[in-house]
Design a protein around this motif. Structure first.
Motif, PDB file in Angstrom:
ATOM      1  N   GLY A 115       0.627  -1.126  -0.023  1.00  0.00           N
ATOM      2  CA  GLY A 115       0.395  -0.094  -0.164  1.00  0.00           C
ATOM      3  C   GLY A 115       0.761   1.029   0.213  1.00  0.00           C
ATOM      4  O   GLY A 115       0.219   2.483  -0.077  1.00  0.00           O
ATOM      5  N   GLU A 116       2.293   1.320  -0.220  1.00  0.00           N
ATOM      6  CA  GLU A 116       2.845   2.248  -0.213  1.00  0.00           C
ATOM      7  C   GLU A 116       2.651   3.166  -0.886  1.00  0.00           C
ATOM      8  O   GLU A 116       2.659   2.930  -2.216  1.00  0.00           O
ATOM      9  CB  GLU A 116       4.509   2.168  -0.160  1.00  0.00           C
ATOM     10  N   VAL A 117       2.804   4.864  -1.110  1.00  0.00           N
ATOM     11  CA  VAL A 117       2.334   5.151  -2.802  1.00  0.00           C
ATOM     12  C   VAL A 117       4.112   5.975  -2.866  1.00  0.00           C
ATOM     13  O   VAL A 117       4.508   6.686  -2.326  1.00  0.00           O
ATOM     14  CB  VAL A 117       0.891   6.873  -2.497  1.00  0.00           C
ATOM     15  N   VAL A 118       4.572   6.126  -4.360  1.00  0.00           N
ATOM     16  CA  VAL A 118       5.662   6.808  -4.811  1.00  0.00           C
ATOM     17  C   VAL A 118       5.852   7.587  -4.703  1.00  0.00           C
ATOM     18  O   VAL A 118       4.446   8.787  -5.698  1.00  0.00           O
ATOM     19  CB  VAL A 118       5.963   5.957  -5.681  1.00  0.00           C
ATOM     20  N   GLU A 119       6.222   8.516  -4.166  1.00  0.00           N
ATOM     21  CA  GLU A 119       6.288  10.060  -4.588  1.00  0.00           C
ATOM     22  C   GLU A 119       7.611  10.383  -5.435  1.00  0.00           C
ATOM     23  O   GLU A 119       6.808  11.454  -6.320  1.00  0.00           O
ATOM     24  CB  GLU A 119       6.139  10.390  -2.716  1.00  0.00           C
ATOM     25  N   ALA A 120       8.389  10.051  -5.131  1.00  0.00           N
ATOM     26  CA  ALA A 120       9.558  10.465  -6.399  1.00  0.00           C
ATOM     27  C   ALA A 120      10.574   9.665  -6.617  1.00  0.00           C
ATOM     28  O   ALA A 120      10.370   8.737  -5.389  1.00  0.00           O
ATOM     29  CB  ALA A 120      10.262  11.991  -5.882  1.00  0.00           C
ATOM     30  N   LEU A 124      11.301   7.277  -3.385  1.00  0.00           N
ATOM     31  CA  LEU A 124      10.628   7.723  -2.163  1.00  0.00           C
ATOM     32  C   LEU A 124       8.836   7.974  -2.117  1.00  0.00           C
ATOM     33  O   LEU A 124       8.291   7.857  -3.380  1.00  0.00           O
ATOM     34  CB  LEU A 124      11.064   9.573  -2.166  1.00  0.00           C
ATOM     35  N   VAL A 125       9.135   6.713  -1.074  1.00  0.00           N
ATOM     36  CA  VAL A 125       7.735   6.122  -0.734  1.00  0.00           C
ATOM     37  C   VAL A 125       6.734   6.446   0.529  1.00  0.00           C
ATOM     38  O   VAL A 125       8.009   6.424   1.448  1.00  0.00           O
ATOM     39  CB  VAL A 125       7.595   4.677  -0.525  1.00  0.00           C
ATOM     40  N   ALA A 126       5.660   6.860   0.059  1.00  0.00           N
ATOM     41  CA  ALA A 126       5.387   7.337   1.843  1.00  0.00           C
ATOM     42  C   ALA A 126       4.541   6.138   2.268  1.00  0.00           C
ATOM     43  O   ALA A 126       3.267   5.292   1.477  1.00  0.00           O
ATOM     44  CB  ALA A 126       4.100   8.417   0.952  1.00  0.00           C
ATOM     45  N   CYS A 127       4.258   5.752   3.664  1.00  0.00           N
ATOM     46  CA  CYS A 127       4.262   4.561   3.830  1.00  0.00           C
ATOM     47  C   CYS A 127       3.881   5.156   5.297  1.00  0.00           C
ATOM     48  O   CYS A 127       4.183   5.425   6.206  1.00  0.00           O
ATOM     49  CB  CYS A 127       5.381   3.482   4.610  1.00  0.00           C
ATOM     50  N   ARG A 128       2.293   5.445   5.261  1.00  0.00           N
ATOM     51  CA  ARG A 128       1.927   5.229   6.616  1.00  0.00           C
ATOM     52  C   ARG A 128       1.871   6.991   6.933  1.00  0.00           C
ATOM     53  O   ARG A 128       2.147   7.518   8.846  1.00  0.00           O
ATOM     54  CB  ARG A 128       1.539   4.162   8.133  1.00  0.00           C
ATOM     55  N   GLY A 129       1.732   7.898   6.314  1.00  0.00           N
ATOM     56  CA  GLY A 129       2.502   9.255   6.592  1.00  0.00           C
ATOM     57  C   GLY A 129       4.182   9.768   7.186  1.00  0.00           C
ATOM     58  O   GLY A 129       4.629  10.577   7.207  1.00  0.00           O
ATOM     59  N   ILE A 130       5.077   8.226   7.262  1.00  0.00           N
ATOM     60  CA  ILE A 130       5.958   7.938   6.706  1.00  0.00           C
ATOM     61  C   ILE A 130       7.271   8.039   5.698  1.00  0.00           C
ATOM     62  O   ILE A 130       6.610   7.748   4.617  1.00  0.00           O
ATOM     63  CB  ILE A 130       6.785   7.737   8.470  1.00  0.00           C
ATOM     64  N   ASN A 131       7.691   9.410   5.040  1.00  0.00           N
ATOM     65  CA  ASN A 131       8.277   9.128   3.941  1.00  0.00           C
ATOM     66  C   ASN A 131       9.813   7.806   4.102  1.00  0.00           C
ATOM     67  O   ASN A 131      10.688   8.656   4.658  1.00  0.00           O
ATOM     68  CB  ASN A 131       8.494  10.433   3.605  1.00  0.00           C
ATOM     69  N   LEU A 132       9.963   7.230   2.964  1.00  0.00           N
ATOM     70  CA  LEU A 132      11.464   6.211   3.077  1.00  0.00           C
ATOM     71  C   LEU A 132      12.188   6.922   2.489  1.00  0.00           C
ATOM     72  O   LEU A 132      11.197   5.891   0.659  1.00  0.00           O
ATOM     73  CB  LEU A 132      10.438   5.184   3.924  1.00  0.00           C
TER      74      LEU A 132
END
Length: 180
Positions: A141-146, A153-161
């Motif tokens: 369920g992570e969403v790619v941001e860049a 850069l993946v947004a995972c439950r409000g945390i960017n990894l």
């Protein structure tokens, strides 16, 4: 005597290592040599081309229960297989256990992982991804941001990894059209 899973060693020329493996496998022998994928530049355009190379040139492992047949093939002056000999120590053919060969298999796996790390993989901004391997394996369920192809850069439950692109996959199904 319970040593059917053991290996013996065949020796050949460095450039004949992989052709020998392919030839003996085609003839029904259980053989293996650790392989890695390398790249080189080719032509005027200097495009990168991948090729298979032996990690341990000249060495081919063969199942010990087939050593008599292999010894007969090695003794032939001419044959259908690239030339090889049986590795001998103190006049005998030593046997190597699966556990001893496991070290070479681990090295081969490391080379495969290293090749994956070097590959670039792109994802669209907003695309849902999941972690296929590594410490975060199984996260969905992570969403790619860049991303730059190597890291994403993946947004995972409000945390960017920042995660290596080679560790990520999507749930998308790709359709292949028939060209026929």
């Amino acid at each position: 005597m319970g040593r059917d899973k053991d290996w013996c060693i065949l020796r050949t020329g460095a450039l004949r290592t992989l052709p020998l493996v392919a030839s003996l496998e085609a003839a029904g022998f259980d053989v293996w040599s650790p392989v890695q994928t390398l790249t080189r530049r080719r032509g005027r355009a200097r495009e990168r081309v991948e090729y298979q190379a032996p990690i341990m040139p000249t060495f081919v492992f063969a199942r010990a229960y087939q050593r008599d047949d292999l010894a007969r093939l090695a003794a032939l002056p001419f044959g259908e297989h690239p030339g090889f000999s049986m590795f001998r120590y103190l006049g005998d053919i030593p046997l190597i256990s699966d556990i001893e060969v496991a070290g070479a298999r681990r090295i081969e796996d490391k080379c495969k992982r290293a090749a994956k790390i070097g590959q670039r993989k792109t994802f669209a901004v907003g695309e849902a991804v999941h972690v296929k391997e590594g410490p975060g394996a199984g996260l969905f369920g992570e969403v790619v941001e860049a991303g730059d192809g190597k890291f994403v850069l993946v947004a995972c439950r409000g945390i960017n990894l920042k995660i290596g692109a080679w560790l990520l996959g999507t749930d998308a199904v790709h359709e292949v059209s028939d060209a026929a």
